[in-house]
Design a protein around this motif. Structure first.
Motif, short mmCIF file in Angstrom:
data_model
loop_
_atom_site.label_atom_id
_atom_site.label_comp_id
_atom_site.label_asym_id
_atom_site.label_seq_id
_atom_site.Cartn_x
_atom_site.Cartn_y
_atom_site.Cartn_z
N PRO A 258 -7.27 -9.87 48.80
CA PRO A 258 -7.33 -10.09 50.25
C PRO A 258 -6.91 -8.83 50.99
CG PRO A 258 -5.38 -11.13 49.32
CD PRO A 258 -6.18 -10.62 48.16
N ALA A 259 -7.29 -8.72 52.24
CA ALA A 259 -6.90 -7.56 53.04
C ALA A 259 -5.39 -7.44 53.06
CB ALA A 259 -7.45 -7.70 54.45
N GLY A 260 -4.88 -6.25 52.78
CA GLY A 260 -3.45 -6.01 52.79
C GLY A 260 -2.76 -6.29 51.48
N ALA A 261 -3.52 -6.66 50.44
CA ALA A 261 -2.88 -6.98 49.16
C ALA A 261 -2.28 -5.74 48.51
CB ALA A 261 -3.89 -7.63 48.22
N MET A 262 -2.98 -4.61 48.61
CA MET A 262 -2.49 -3.38 48.00
C MET A 262 -1.85 -2.51 49.07
SD MET A 262 -5.54 -2.42 45.28
CE MET A 262 -6.94 -2.98 46.27
N LYS A 263 -0.53 -2.42 49.03
CA LYS A 263 0.22 -1.59 49.97
C LYS A 263 0.41 -0.22 49.34
CE LYS A 263 1.12 -4.70 53.20
NZ LYS A 263 0.65 -4.53 54.59
N THR A 264 -0.20 0.78 49.94
CA THR A 264 -0.15 2.13 49.38
C THR A 264 0.15 3.14 50.49
OG1 THR A 264 -2.52 2.50 49.75
CG2 THR A 264 -1.88 1.53 47.64
N SER A 265 0.53 4.31 50.09
CA SER A 265 0.72 5.40 51.04
C SER A 265 0.29 6.69 50.37
CB SER A 265 2.18 5.50 51.50
OG SER A 265 3.04 5.70 50.38
N GLY A 266 -0.18 7.62 51.16
CA GLY A 266 -0.66 8.89 50.62
C GLY A 266 -1.31 9.69 51.73
N ASP A 267 -1.60 10.94 51.43
CA ASP A 267 -2.22 11.79 52.44
C ASP A 267 -3.73 11.68 52.37
OD1 ASP A 267 -3.04 13.32 50.33
OD2 ASP A 267 -1.70 15.00 50.72
N ASP A 268 -4.41 12.56 53.12
CA ASP A 268 -5.86 12.47 53.27
C ASP A 268 -6.63 12.77 51.99
OD1 ASP A 268 -5.26 11.98 55.86
OD2 ASP A 268 -5.71 13.99 56.58
N GLN A 269 -5.99 13.37 51.00
CA GLN A 269 -6.68 13.73 49.77
C GLN A 269 -6.44 12.71 48.65
OE1 GLN A 269 -6.23 17.94 48.69
NE2 GLN A 269 -5.27 18.27 50.67
N THR A 270 -5.71 11.66 48.95
CA THR A 270 -5.33 10.71 47.90
C THR A 270 -6.49 9.78 47.55
OG1 THR A 270 -3.07 10.74 48.74
CG2 THR A 270 -3.65 8.96 47.25
N ARG A 271 -6.66 9.57 46.27
CA ARG A 271 -7.66 8.62 45.77
C ARG A 271 -6.97 7.35 45.32
NH1 ARG A 271 -12.32 11.40 42.19
NH2 ARG A 271 -12.47 13.43 43.20
N LEU A 272 -7.69 6.26 45.41
CA LEU A 272 -7.26 5.01 44.80
C LEU A 272 -8.07 4.84 43.53
CD1 LEU A 272 -5.61 2.31 45.10
CD2 LEU A 272 -7.74 1.33 46.00
N ARG A 273 -7.40 4.65 42.43
CA ARG A 273 -8.08 4.46 41.14
C ARG A 273 -7.74 3.08 40.60
NH1 ARG A 273 -6.98 8.58 36.31
NH2 ARG A 273 -8.58 9.80 37.37
N ILE A 274 -8.77 2.35 40.20
CA ILE A 274 -8.61 1.03 39.59
C ILE A 274 -9.29 1.06 38.23
CG2 ILE A 274 -9.04 -1.44 39.82
CD1 ILE A 274 -9.15 -1.07 42.82
N VAL A 275 -8.53 0.75 37.21
CA VAL A 275 -9.08 0.75 35.85
C VAL A 275 -9.00 -0.66 35.29
CG1 VAL A 275 -8.96 1.74 33.53
CG2 VAL A 275 -8.29 3.13 35.52
N LEU A 276 -10.15 -1.25 34.99
CA LEU A 276 -10.21 -2.57 34.40
C LEU A 276 -10.62 -2.44 32.95
CD1 LEU A 276 -11.58 -2.77 37.52
CD2 LEU A 276 -11.33 -5.17 36.96
N ASN A 277 -9.98 -3.23 32.10
CA ASN A 277 -10.30 -3.18 30.68
C ASN A 277 -10.25 -4.59 30.12
OD1 ASN A 277 -10.54 -2.61 27.92
ND2 ASN A 277 -9.47 -0.66 28.15
N ALA A 278 -11.34 -4.99 29.48
CA ALA A 278 -11.42 -6.32 28.89
C ALA A 278 -11.69 -6.25 27.39
CB ALA A 278 -12.51 -7.14 29.57
N SER A 279 -11.46 -5.09 26.80
CA SER A 279 -11.75 -4.91 25.37
C SER A 279 -10.71 -5.63 24.51
CB SER A 279 -11.76 -3.42 25.02
OG SER A 279 -12.74 -2.73 25.77
N TRP A 280 -11.17 -6.38 23.53
CA TRP A 280 -10.26 -7.01 22.57
C TRP A 280 -10.17 -6.11 21.35
CZ3 TRP A 280 -6.49 -10.19 22.82
CH2 TRP A 280 -6.00 -10.83 21.69
N ASN A 281 -9.49 -4.99 21.53
CA ASN A 281 -9.37 -4.00 20.47
C ASN A 281 -8.00 -4.10 19.79
OD1 ASN A 281 -7.67 -2.91 22.43
ND2 ASN A 281 -9.22 -1.46 23.15
N LYS A 282 -7.70 -3.17 18.91
CA LYS A 282 -6.43 -3.22 18.19
C LYS A 282 -5.24 -3.11 19.14
CE LYS A 282 -8.07 -1.45 13.74
NZ LYS A 282 -7.93 -0.37 12.72
N GLU A 283 -5.40 -2.30 20.19
CA GLU A 283 -4.32 -2.15 21.16
C GLU A 283 -4.05 -3.48 21.88
OE1 GLU A 283 -3.19 0.50 25.12
OE2 GLU A 283 -5.05 0.87 24.03
#
Length: 568
Positions: A258-283
């Motif tokens: 929902p809007a406002g769920a991720m509260k973040t701060s950073g300057d104009d060069q900041t990226r938001l990175r989201i990594v999803l993983n659904a692998s059922w591996n050894k890890e």
């Protein structure tokens, strides 16, 4: 005379409802065509709807994004003052295009900045605009939230409220046009380094068509391989400002923020990175194995979802674990996954390698759904608890089902004691734990209104909730917590609680019990309703209203109450 009649007709037309309520057109106006550095320009206009959103973008003479924001119309009108930096580097001379979009309509206006040099040191200028440095690249920087769990970025920049009109310089870490937007849905662009990118312009375009949320469509291989999605952090801030949610999906796994769920701060060069993983591996297997350790009751299903949220700036990474608002997660199971497990014993668990935390959810038509207030890894596990004194017992399925939902426990690791009676306090605690899973229990209730319920009692909270919701009312100001609950008392509480559950109507008529005269008048209607709904059935002939309820019976009663075939 004709002129008088004509004037009256015009007046009547202007005062008619059709004229008074005619839909206003979408317009865009600028306060001037030439703007000086250190000053500003006002954008304004009208919208057909009273609260429409308007996405506004200013493009520099070099074709880069100079400014971008989402404005909200008030009573069909919008306005915004945009500050122009005093620096020629940040505000080069030339023609600027102002593009406004709303409801699929796009309008364009232009203004120019003259070519004179910027003022030298000590030269008076307009009030400071807290403009970013020459290397800044993004939209207005939000004020950092002190109570967020996002940590502190390495280069926070100049804090400003969103929507103050901070300009954007030429450089951009992610191409503004990365990705493809269509009807509030975005397909990200696969970069040369293997990550998926979405640019600021693409997100802004999608927002013009958004009806409360934007959906990012990822290929299934992205989540199975743990590939990153990256977008400008300031684009997320624009989504929050516009009260627009963000949905990530690959068709199998869907996460709705929902809007406002991720509260973040950073300057104009900041990226938001989201990594999803659904692998059922050894890890993943090691993570789940370490979380449940040696408890033989747990079994894995091979279904796991890991999500990592980060802000990145100049190589500095800050991870965001806690969400300000819960995200809704859904996972579609394959027929093979469903057939290989016992759905009634399955549940979602937050796993961290050391422990497994049960998370209430639902399983409907092969789709698991739950809410997450923090992120790392979630696994779908089966919890098949065996008690030595329940093997082959008629209530064993119900006890196993409630144990899998972590609503009941044994008296010790090996025994449940099905024939033991249950007190009113124990019954209230179990019933309200089940009700809490429905989301119907008030967040705050007054202290238990019973003289015999001390505030320190383990059941005090549940007794207060049961009273507030009209489920258990007590006797003349007393709760009688240590009394064994009777079948007629249980019938009243179950029927009162049933309205908070999705209980399917059974359609049966109330049963005629041979001992009906023994049922108290205050319980008669509830006993009949409990029989009609299948919550309590008696022995087929008698109801035995004064008989104490056993731990086996209460497990069956509560299991019937919550058994919709979908809850986890």
């Amino acid at each position: 005379m004709k002129k008088v009649v004509a004037a009256i007709m015009v007046l009547l037309f202007l005062c008619s409802p059709a004229a008074a309520f005619a839909e206003a057109p979408f317009t865009l106006e600028l306060s001037g065509k030439e703007v000086e550095r250190g000053g500003g320009i006002t954008l304004s206009g009208t919208t057909p709807g009273p609260v429409d959103q308007v996405v506004v973008k200013i493009v520099s003479p070099a074709g880069t994004v100079f400014y971008i924001d989402v404005l909200k119309a008030v009573d069909g009108a919008y306005t915004q003052r945009v500050a122009i930096p005093a620096s020629q580097v940040l505000a080069p001379a030339g023609s600027y295009s102002v593009v406004a979009g709303s409801g699929g309509t796009t309008l364009t206006q232009e203004f120019t900045i003259a070519g004179e040099e910027s003022p030298g040191p000590g030269t008076p200028t307009a009030a400071p605009t807290a403009a970013p440095t020459a290397t800044s690249t993004a939209m207005p920087t939000p004020t950092p939230t002190p109570d967020s769990d996002s940590g502190t970025p390495s280069n926070p920049g100049t804090p400003q409220p969103v929507g103050t009109g901070s300009p954007i310089s030429a450089a951009s870490p992610i191409p503004a046009g990365a990705g493809e937007a269509s009807n509030a849905r975005i397909k990200p662009e696969l970069s040369s380094n293997g990550s998926y990118l979405i640019g600021a312009d693409t997100l802004a375009q999608a927002m013009q068509q958004a009806a409360g949320q934007i959906t990012i469509e990822l290929p299934a291989t992205a989540e199975e391989a743990g590939i990153a999605l990256e977008l400008p952090l300031q684009s997320l801030n624009l989504l929050n400002t516009g009260n627009t949610g963000l949905v990530l999906t690959d068709g199998v796994r869907t996460i709705s923020f929902p809007a406002g769920a991720m509260k973040t701060s950073g300057d104009d060069q900041t990226r938001l990175r989201i990594v999803l993983n659904a692998s059922w591996n050894k890890e993943a297997q090691s993570l789940v194995g370490g979380s449940v350790r040696s408890d033989a009751a747990y079994g894995s299903t091979g279904v796991l979802l890991s999500l990592v949220i980060q802000t990145i700036n100049s190589g500095n990474i800050t991870e965001i674990h806690q969400l300000a608002l819960p995200a809704e997660v859904s996972l579609k199971l394959t027929p093979a996954q469903i057939s290989s497990m016992k759905p009634e014993l399955a549940g979602i668990y937050y796993v961290d390698g050391n422990s497994a935390e049960y998370v209430p959810g639902t399983l409907t038509a092969g789709t698991v759904a739950f809410k997450a207030t923090h992120f790392s890894a979630y696994a779908l596990l089966v919890y098949d608890k065996n008690f030595a004194d329940m093997s082959g017992h008629w209530a064993e399925p119900a006890v196993k089902s409630l144990a899998a939902r972590h609503l009941v426990n044994g008296v010790d690791a090996e025994h449940y004691e099905p024939a033991r009676g249950i007190t009113r306090a124990e019954f209230a605690a179990l019933l309200m734990r089940a009700a809490d899973r429905t989301g119907s229990v008030p967040a705050n209730v007054a202290s238990a209104p019973f003289a015999d319920v001390p505030s320190s009692a383990y059941y005090a909270k549940q007794a207060a909730e049961a009273a507030a919701m009209g489920i258990m009312k007590g006797y003349d100001g007393a709760f009688r917590p240590n009394d064994r609950i009777t079948r007629e008392e249980a019938a009243v509480a179950l029927v009162n609680a049933s309205k908070y559950f999705k209980l399917a109507a059974d359609g049966q008529a109330g049963k005629a019990y041979t001992d009906a005269r023994e049922i108290a008048s205050w319980a008669a209607a509830s006993v009949a309703e409990a029989g009609a709904s299948g919550l309590m059935q008696g022995d087929g002939t008698t109801f035995q209203p004064k008989k104490q309820v056993t731990r086996a019976e209460v497990a069956v009663m509560v299991s019937r109450l919550i058994q919709t075939g979908s809850s986890l």
